[in-house]
Design a protein around this motif. Structure first.
Motif, short mmCIF file in Angstrom:
data_model
loop_
_atom_site.label_atom_id
_atom_site.label_comp_id
_atom_site.label_asym_id
_atom_site.label_seq_id
_atom_site.Cartn_x
_atom_site.Cartn_y
_atom_site.Cartn_z
N LEU A 133 0.85 -1.18 0.00
CA LEU A 133 0.00 0.00 0.00
C LEU A 133 0.89 1.23 0.00
O LEU A 133 1.77 1.37 0.86
CB LEU A 133 -0.92 0.00 1.22
N SER A 134 0.68 2.12 -0.96
CA SER A 134 1.47 3.35 -1.03
C SER A 134 0.59 4.50 -1.49
O SER A 134 -0.29 4.32 -2.34
CB SER A 134 2.66 3.19 -1.97
N ASP A 135 0.86 5.69 -0.94
CA ASP A 135 0.07 6.85 -1.31
C ASP A 135 0.88 7.90 -2.07
O ASP A 135 0.43 9.03 -2.25
CB ASP A 135 -0.55 7.49 -0.06
N GLY A 136 2.08 7.55 -2.49
CA GLY A 136 2.90 8.55 -3.16
C GLY A 136 3.83 7.95 -4.19
O GLY A 136 3.77 6.75 -4.48
N ALA A 137 4.70 8.78 -4.75
CA ALA A 137 5.67 8.34 -5.74
C ALA A 137 7.01 8.06 -5.07
O ALA A 137 7.29 8.55 -3.98
CB ALA A 137 5.83 9.42 -6.82
N ASN A 138 7.83 7.26 -5.73
CA ASN A 138 9.16 6.93 -5.22
C ASN A 138 10.02 8.20 -5.19
O ASN A 138 10.13 8.91 -6.19
CB ASN A 138 9.80 5.88 -6.10
N THR A 139 10.62 8.50 -4.05
CA THR A 139 11.44 9.72 -3.93
C THR A 139 12.91 9.43 -3.66
O THR A 139 13.76 10.26 -3.95
CB THR A 139 10.89 10.62 -2.80
N VAL A 140 13.22 8.26 -3.12
CA VAL A 140 14.60 7.93 -2.80
C VAL A 140 14.86 6.45 -3.07
O VAL A 140 13.93 5.66 -3.20
CB VAL A 140 14.95 8.23 -1.32
N GLY A 141 16.13 6.09 -3.16
CA GLY A 141 16.52 4.70 -3.25
C GLY A 141 16.33 4.09 -4.63
O GLY A 141 16.17 4.78 -5.64
N GLU A 142 16.34 2.77 -4.67
CA GLU A 142 16.22 2.01 -5.90
C GLU A 142 14.87 2.24 -6.57
O GLU A 142 13.84 2.42 -5.91
CB GLU A 142 16.38 0.51 -5.58
N GLY A 143 14.86 2.23 -7.89
CA GLY A 143 13.61 2.41 -8.62
C GLY A 143 12.71 1.20 -8.48
O GLY A 143 13.18 0.07 -8.36
N PRO A 144 11.40 1.40 -8.49
CA PRO A 144 10.47 0.28 -8.35
C PRO A 144 10.57 -0.74 -9.47
O PRO A 144 10.32 -1.93 -9.25
CB PRO A 144 9.09 0.96 -8.36
#
Length: 323
Positions: free
Chosen positions: A202-213
């Motif tokens: 469950l996520s409510d936002g976009a990836n901002t740090v670390g490895e790409g999804p």
């Protein structure tokens, strides 16, 4: 129910050669019909011909032949041992719950706020899982962590879930990688084989740090671990951080891509009720698995049905009904 018109997989597909006989039978029927027409022309007295041959309806004859051919087709398919798919409850599984705890989860577009509603929705989902399932919990933020390793201890899992707190950052890829590591911590069964694993994120936002999804999703695909995703929150959701109002709309596209890559399912939720429904929808997949099983009996039954209709047609042709 099995659709006899669908083309299934077969345990013994080599036996399908028997269906080659059918075109030969159809051709033979057409030849006989043509010869019968020529013989009929020899009788000039149609009244005598009717008395000798009887009153036969053309559609009845064609129906009987067609149903006989259909019966042979069904028998041929049954001989090849068709296989069907059936959903059965999973006896064992490892489920890793990944719950977003980034600062955007304090948004109040989902009452009373995103994080509180997410905890309750996850709690309801976990309560619906079989007691034999090992469930783990991963907190999704800038520095994701395993809050609960795979375990059947629902009390400890609930305490870990309710103890989640807001953290800075959203590392979707890193959280997914950590969830895969949590799967490796699951105990094996009596047969020393690991249970099937699934990840619910469950996520409510976009990836901002670390490895790409994307990279993490490909790793999950290679491990044959499907990821079921929930894009959580409304497009107009916002939070006030350091006096600045920021929009925190969920990254629906990323969630869909992660699920698609891994063979999972993606759903959206923008209210507390829809979140519960989203977890229920995912639960219908998590709690069951598809197995291959023989469905020869269904095809044999279909062949019997066609044969009965063909027999009735033959009886109607042979019988002389009073006028």
């Amino acid at each position: 129910m099995i659709d006899l018109l669908a083309w299934p997989e077969f345990k013994s597909p080599v036996r399908l050669w028997v269906l080659v006989i059918l075109p030969v039978l159809v051709l033979a029927y057409l030849v006989l019909m043509r010869l019968r027409g020529r013989v009929s022309l020899r009788f000039t007295n149609t009244g005598v011909l009717g008395a000798v041959m009887g009153s036969q309806r053309r559609w009845t004859r064609h129906l009987a032949v067609a149903m006989s051919l259909c019966s042979l087709v069904a028998l041929g398919l049954a001989w090849a041992q068709p296989l069907g798919t059936e959903k059965v409850p999973r006896q064992r599984a490892t489920v890793v719950m990944v719950v977003d705890t980034s600062l955007s989860m304090q948004a109040k577009d989902v009452e009373p706020d995103r994080l509180t509603a997410a905890k309750q929705g996850a709690k309801t989902f976990i309560e619906g899982l079989p007691d034999s399932y090992n469930v783990a919990l991963v907190a999704l933020n800038g520095q994701p962590s395993i809050k609960m390793p795979p375990s059947t201890d629902r009390g400890a899992l609930e305490r870990a879930l309710m103890g989640l707190e807001l953290e800075d950052g959203t590392a979707i890829g890193d959280s997914l990688t950590l969830a895969l590591k949590a799967v490796e911590q699951a105990p094996v069964g009596k047969d020393e084989e690991p249970a099937p694993a699934l990840i619910v994120m469950l996520s409510d936002g976009a990836n901002t740090v670390g490895e790409g999804p994307d990279a993490a999703a490909r790793t999950a695909k290679q491990a044959k671990i499907p990821v079921f995703t929930i894009a959580y929150g409304t497009q107009n959701g916002y939070v006030d951080i350091d006096g600045t109002r920021e929009n925190v709309a969920p990254d629906v596209a990323t969630m869909k891509e992660v699920a698609k890559t891994t063979g999972g399912r993606s759903v959206t939720a923008d209210t507390a009720d829809s979140l519960v429904d989203a977890y229920k929808e995912i639960g219908s997949s998590v709690g069951y698995e598809e197995i291959r099983k023989p469905i020869t009996a269904q095809y044999a039954f279909g062949a019997l049905g066609f044969a009965i209709v063909a027999a009735l047609g033959a009886v109607m042709m042979a019988a002389r009904w009073p006028r």
